[in-house]
Design a protein around this motif. Sequence first.
Motif, PDB file in Angstrom:
ATOM      1  N   ARG A   1       0.830  -1.125   0.093  1.00  0.00           N
ATOM      2  CA  ARG A   1      -0.007  -0.011   0.109  1.00  0.00           C
ATOM      3  C   ARG A   1       0.882   1.337   0.111  1.00  0.00           C
ATOM      4  N   TYR A   2       1.985   1.308   0.290  1.00  0.00           N
ATOM      5  CA  TYR A   2       2.871   2.208   0.536  1.00  0.00           C
ATOM      6  C   TYR A   2       4.210   2.193  -0.530  1.00  0.00           C
TER       7      TYR A   2
ATOM      8  N   LYS B   1      22.864  17.365   0.765  1.00  0.00           N
ATOM      9  CA  LYS B   1      23.245  17.463  -0.562  1.00  0.00           C
ATOM     10  C   LYS B   1      22.335  16.987  -1.641  1.00  0.00           C
ATOM     11  N   GLY B   2      21.477  16.258  -1.203  1.00  0.00           N
ATOM     12  CA  GLY B   2      20.300  15.423  -2.141  1.00  0.00           C
ATOM     13  C   GLY B   2      20.301  14.079  -1.558  1.00  0.00           C
ATOM     14  N   VAL B   3      18.933  13.616  -1.681  1.00  0.00           N
ATOM     15  CA  VAL B   3      18.671  12.293  -1.139  1.00  0.00           C
ATOM     16  C   VAL B   3      18.584  11.556  -2.275  1.00  0.00           C
ATOM     17  N   TRP B   4      19.438  10.298  -2.499  1.00  0.00           N
ATOM     18  CA  TRP B   4      19.557   9.743  -3.696  1.00  0.00           C
ATOM     19  C   TRP B   4      18.798   8.218  -3.695  1.00  0.00           C
ATOM     20  N   SER B   5      18.476   7.786  -2.657  1.00  0.00           N
ATOM     21  CA  SER B   5      17.635   6.420  -2.554  1.00  0.00           C
ATOM     22  C   SER B   5      17.103   6.245  -1.386  1.00  0.00           C
ATOM     23  N   ALA B   6      16.069   5.454  -1.323  1.00  0.00           N
ATOM     24  CA  ALA B   6      15.442   5.012  -0.092  1.00  0.00           C
ATOM     25  C   ALA B   6      14.612   3.686  -0.177  1.00  0.00           C
ATOM     26  N   SER B   7      14.691   2.772   0.869  1.00  0.00           N
ATOM     27  CA  SER B   7      13.914   1.568   0.679  1.00  0.00           C
ATOM     28  C   SER B   7      13.481   1.272   2.034  1.00  0.00           C
ATOM     29  N   PHE B   8      12.308   0.274   2.115  1.00  0.00           N
ATOM     30  CA  PHE B   8      11.544  -0.181   3.231  1.00  0.00           C
ATOM     31  C   PHE B   8      12.413  -1.493   3.694  1.00  0.00           C
ATOM     32  N   SER B   9      12.562  -1.281   4.992  1.00  0.00           N
ATOM     33  CA  SER B   9      13.124  -2.578   5.657  1.00  0.00           C
ATOM     34  C   SER B   9      12.161  -3.896   5.281  1.00  0.00           C
TER      35      SER B   9
ATOM     36  N   VAL C   1      12.488  13.062   1.427  1.00  0.00           N
ATOM     37  CA  VAL C   1      11.679  11.624   1.103  1.00  0.00           C
ATOM     38  C   VAL C   1      10.247  11.745   1.325  1.00  0.00           C
ATOM     39  N   LYS C   2       9.594  11.096   0.260  1.00  0.00           N
ATOM     40  CA  LYS C   2       7.905  11.143   0.577  1.00  0.00           C
ATOM     41  C   LYS C   2       7.652   9.943   0.487  1.00  0.00           C
ATOM     42  N   ILE C   3       6.575   9.740   1.464  1.00  0.00           N
ATOM     43  CA  ILE C   3       5.753   8.466   1.567  1.00  0.00           C
ATOM     44  C   ILE C   3       4.435   8.476   0.804  1.00  0.00           C
TER      45      ILE C   3
ATOM     46  N   THR D   1      -0.384   3.978  -2.422  1.00  0.00           N
ATOM     47  CA  THR D   1      -0.607   3.808  -3.575  1.00  0.00           C
ATOM     48  C   THR D   1      -2.080   3.692  -3.936  1.00  0.00           C
ATOM     49  N   GLY D   2      -2.723   3.120  -3.138  1.00  0.00           N
ATOM     50  CA  GLY D   2      -4.208   2.830  -3.207  1.00  0.00           C
ATOM     51  C   GLY D   2      -5.165   4.345  -3.643  1.00  0.00           C
ATOM     52  N   GLN D   3      -4.587   5.128  -2.884  1.00  0.00           N
ATOM     53  CA  GLN D   3      -5.178   6.624  -3.169  1.00  0.00           C
ATOM     54  C   GLN D   3      -4.313   7.533  -4.012  1.00  0.00           C
ATOM     55  N   SER D   4      -3.358   7.083  -4.350  1.00  0.00           N
ATOM     56  CA  SER D   4      -2.432   8.020  -5.239  1.00  0.00           C
ATOM     57  C   SER D   4      -2.207   9.193  -4.526  1.00  0.00           C
ATOM     58  N   LYS D   5      -1.850   9.178  -3.460  1.00  0.00           N
ATOM     59  CA  LYS D   5      -1.797  10.355  -2.303  1.00  0.00           C
ATOM     60  C   LYS D   5      -0.368  10.280  -1.409  1.00  0.00           C
ATOM     61  N   GLU D   6       0.383  11.562  -1.229  1.00  0.00           N
ATOM     62  CA  GLU D   6       1.183  11.676  -0.532  1.00  0.00           C
ATOM     63  C   GLU D   6       0.811  11.709   0.936  1.00  0.00           C
ATOM     64  N   ILE D   7       1.465  11.019   1.860  1.00  0.00           N
ATOM     65  CA  ILE D   7       1.201  10.944   3.211  1.00  0.00           C
ATOM     66  C   ILE D   7       2.086  11.506   4.116  1.00  0.00           C
ATOM     67  N   LYS D   8       3.255  11.520   3.804  1.00  0.00           N
ATOM     68  CA  LYS D   8       4.267  12.156   4.547  1.00  0.00           C
ATOM     69  C   LYS D   8       5.468  12.514   3.867  1.00  0.00           C
ATOM     70  N   THR D   9       6.311  14.071   4.127  1.00  0.00           N
ATOM     71  CA  THR D   9       7.355  14.372   3.689  1.00  0.00           C
ATOM     72  C   THR D   9       7.861  14.460   4.797  1.00  0.00           C
ATOM     73  N   ILE D  10       9.394  13.874   4.703  1.00  0.00           N
ATOM     74  CA  ILE D  10      10.448  14.024   5.354  1.00  0.00           C
ATOM     75  C   ILE D  10      11.764  14.913   4.899  1.00  0.00           C
ATOM     76  N   GLU D  11      11.855  15.897   5.528  1.00  0.00           N
ATOM     77  CA  GLU D  11      12.910  16.956   5.162  1.00  0.00           C
ATOM     78  C   GLU D  11      14.242  16.844   5.738  1.00  0.00           C
ATOM     79  N   PHE D  12      15.389  16.725   4.926  1.00  0.00           N
ATOM     80  CA  PHE D  12      16.543  16.547   5.522  1.00  0.00           C
ATOM     81  C   PHE D  12      17.296  17.897   5.227  1.00  0.00           C
ATOM     82  N   ASN D  13      18.337  18.011   6.239  1.00  0.00           N
ATOM     83  CA  ASN D  13      19.001  19.607   6.250  1.00  0.00           C
ATOM     84  C   ASN D  13      19.893  19.596   4.975  1.00  0.00           C
ATOM     85  N   GLU D  14      20.410  20.826   4.616  1.00  0.00           N
ATOM     86  CA  GLU D  14      21.059  21.078   3.409  1.00  0.00           C
ATOM     87  C   GLU D  14      22.374  20.224   3.348  1.00  0.00           C
TER      88      GLU D  14
END
Length: 66
Positions: free
Chosen positions: A4-5, A36-44, A15-17, A20-33
């Motif tokens: 579902r996510y 220099k950019g977030v390259w990748s993310a993956s669920f455990s 990073v945005k979560i 999928t069922g609602q095609s809706k953003e549920i959370k944004t996580i902001e990192f400090n400057e």
Amino acid sequence: MDPRYFVSTSLDNTVKIWNTGQSKEIKTIEFNESVKGVWSASFSPDGKYIAVACQNGTISLISFVN
């Protein structure tokens, strides 16, 4: 992992979560400057955490409770 996510990353240091069922953003996580950019993310495998790799070489582990 919960189908579902999904997670997306951006060079704007976020990073945005998404629900999928609602095609809706549920959370944004902001990192400090300093990341220099977030390259990748993956669920455990158990879906409780998100591993985030940043351009500055750091890796962060974020708790995810759905």
